[in-house]
Design an enzyme around this catalytic site. Structure first.
Site, PDB file in Angstrom:
ATOM      1  N   ARG A  47       0.753  -1.195  -0.072  1.00 31.48           N
ATOM      2  CA  ARG A  47      -0.007  -0.022  -0.049  1.00 31.48           C
ATOM      3  C   ARG A  47       0.903   1.232   0.088  1.00 31.48           C
ATOM      4  O   ARG A  47       1.993   1.047   0.261  1.00 31.48           O
ATOM      5  CB  ARG A  47      -0.908  -0.017   1.171  1.00 31.48           C
ATOM      6  CG  ARG A  47      -0.116  -0.023   2.498  1.00 31.48           C
ATOM      7  CD  ARG A  47      -1.024  -0.042   3.623  1.00 31.48           C
ATOM      8  NE  ARG A  47      -2.028   1.126   3.849  1.00 31.48           N
ATOM      9  CZ  ARG A  47      -2.593   1.505   4.869  1.00 31.48           C
ATOM     10  NH1 ARG A  47      -2.583   0.775   6.023  1.00 31.48           N
ATOM     11  NH2 ARG A  47      -3.107   2.611   4.897  1.00 31.48           N
ATOM     12  N   LEU A  48       0.322   2.331  -0.195  1.00 33.91           N
ATOM     13  CA  LEU A  48       1.131   3.519  -0.096  1.00 33.91           C
ATOM     14  C   LEU A  48       1.848   3.730   1.129  1.00 33.91           C
ATOM     15  O   LEU A  48       1.353   3.478   2.194  1.00 33.91           O
ATOM     16  CB  LEU A  48      -0.147   4.984  -0.107  1.00 33.91           C
ATOM     17  CG  LEU A  48       0.417   6.101  -0.449  1.00 33.91           C
ATOM     18  CD1 LEU A  48       0.985   6.278  -1.887  1.00 33.91           C
ATOM     19  CD2 LEU A  48      -0.700   7.100  -0.366  1.00 33.91           C
ATOM     20  N   ILE A  49       2.988   4.161   1.074  1.00 32.08           N
ATOM     21  CA  ILE A  49       3.892   4.191   2.287  1.00 32.08           C
ATOM     22  C   ILE A  49       4.276   5.643   2.469  1.00 32.08           C
ATOM     23  O   ILE A  49       4.418   6.473   1.743  1.00 32.08           O
ATOM     24  CB  ILE A  49       5.400   3.680   1.928  1.00 32.08           C
ATOM     25  CG1 ILE A  49       5.286   2.190   1.612  1.00 32.08           C
ATOM     26  CG2 ILE A  49       6.232   3.988   3.292  1.00 32.08           C
ATOM     27  CD1 ILE A  49       6.595   1.510   1.230  1.00 32.08           C
ATOM     28  N   ASN A  63      10.450   0.444  -5.670  1.00 36.29           N
ATOM     29  CA  ASN A  63       9.085  -0.407  -5.985  1.00 36.29           C
ATOM     30  C   ASN A  63       9.339  -1.059  -7.126  1.00 36.29           C
ATOM     31  O   ASN A  63       9.745  -0.354  -8.056  1.00 36.29           O
ATOM     32  CB  ASN A  63       8.230   0.439  -6.015  1.00 36.29           C
ATOM     33  CG  ASN A  63       6.800   0.051  -6.097  1.00 36.29           C
ATOM     34  OD1 ASN A  63       6.726  -1.179  -5.796  1.00 36.29           O
ATOM     35  ND2 ASN A  63       6.019   0.593  -6.862  1.00 36.29           N
ATOM     36  N   HIS A  65       7.030  -2.001  -9.743  1.00 36.92           N
ATOM     37  CA  HIS A  65       5.622  -1.950 -10.205  1.00 36.92           C
ATOM     38  C   HIS A  65       5.421  -2.430 -11.583  1.00 36.92           C
ATOM     39  O   HIS A  65       5.977  -2.161 -12.546  1.00 36.92           O
ATOM     40  CB  HIS A  65       5.196  -0.180 -10.428  1.00 36.92           C
ATOM     41  CG  HIS A  65       3.832  -0.021 -10.910  1.00 36.92           C
ATOM     42  ND1 HIS A  65       2.871  -0.187 -10.292  1.00 36.92           N
ATOM     43  CD2 HIS A  65       3.633   0.580 -12.243  1.00 36.92           C
ATOM     44  CE1 HIS A  65       1.823   0.160 -11.130  1.00 36.92           C
ATOM     45  NE2 HIS A  65       2.134   0.778 -12.054  1.00 36.92           N
TER      46      HIS A  65
END
Length: 177
Positions: A47-49, A63, A65
Site C-alpha cells: 500500500r501507499l507508504i 518499488n 511496479h
C-alpha cells in the site's frame, strides 16, 4: 507454473527472511527498519507508504511496479494497458518511492509482450517475473552509489481493479482477458 519455470524463479517457501508488521505505516515498521538499518529498501505490491516511514531512514525505497509509469499507475495496469489499446505500455517499472502512488522517479522500465494464453490472472505474475532482474540491478546500483533516475513525465493516470462489467466488456470488445 509456466512463468515460474520460464523465468527460472525459485518460489520455495522460506528463501527470504521476513518480519510481519501490522501496517507498513505503523511504528513497528519504523522500528524494524531502524533495527535492520538497510542501505536500500525494496517493495512490491504494498500500500501507499507514508512520509513518516519514508523519512525514517536514509535509504532509498525502490518499488517493483507491474506497469509502465506514469501512464499506468495503481492496480492491474498491465491488463489496463492492453484493454485500452496500449500494448506498448504493458511492462514493468522500477522507481523510487515517493509520497505519491507510483509517481516516483524512474530507475528502469521494460516493455513486455504477454503470451496469447496470459490473462488478468497471469499478467501481474509475468510482469513481476520480468521485473525481478531489473529490481536486483537497481538494488545493486543503489548499494554501489550509482543509482540513476529520470523523472516520471508524461500523461499519468491511476487505475483500479476492473469491475466485473468492465472486465466482461473488455473481453467482448477487445478480446482482453
Amino acid at each position: 507454473e509456466e512463468i515460474t519455470r520460464t523465468h527460472d524463479l525459485d518460489v520455495r517457501p522460506g528463501r527470504v527472511a521476513s518480519t510481519h508488521v501490522a501496517s507498513i505505516n505503523g511504528p513497528a515498521a519504523i522500528e524494524v527498519l531502524h533495527g535492520i538499518d538497510p542501505g536500500v529498501v525494496a517493495v512490491a505490491g504494498t500500500r501507499l507508504i507514508g512520509a513518516k516511514v519514508l523519512n525514517s531512514i536514509g535509504a532509498p525505497f525502490l518499488n517493483l511496479h507491474a506497469g509502465i509509469t506514469p501512464a499506468y499507475r495503481g492496480n492491474d495496469t498491465g491488463y489496463w494497458a492492453l484493454a485500452t489499446g496500449r500494448p506498448d505500455c504493458f511492462g514493468v517499472t522500477i522507481h523510487l518511492v515517493d509520497r505519491g502512488l507510483d509517481t516516483g522517479p524512474i530507475v528502469y522500465q521494460k516493455r513486455v509482450v504477454p503470451d496469447r494464453e496470459d490473462t488478468i490472472a497471469t499478467y501481474p505474475c509475468l510482469l513481476v517475473a520480468e521485473g525481478i532482474p531489473l529490481l536486483v540491478r537497481a538494488l545493486e546500483d543503489a548499494l554501489a552509489g550509482r543509482l540513476a533516475t529520470r523523472p516520471a513525465s508524461g500523461a499519468s493516470r491511476l487505475w483500479t481493479k476492473p469491475t466485473m462489467i468492465q472486465y466482461v466488456r473488455n473481453i467482448v470488445r477487445h478480446g482482453v482477458w
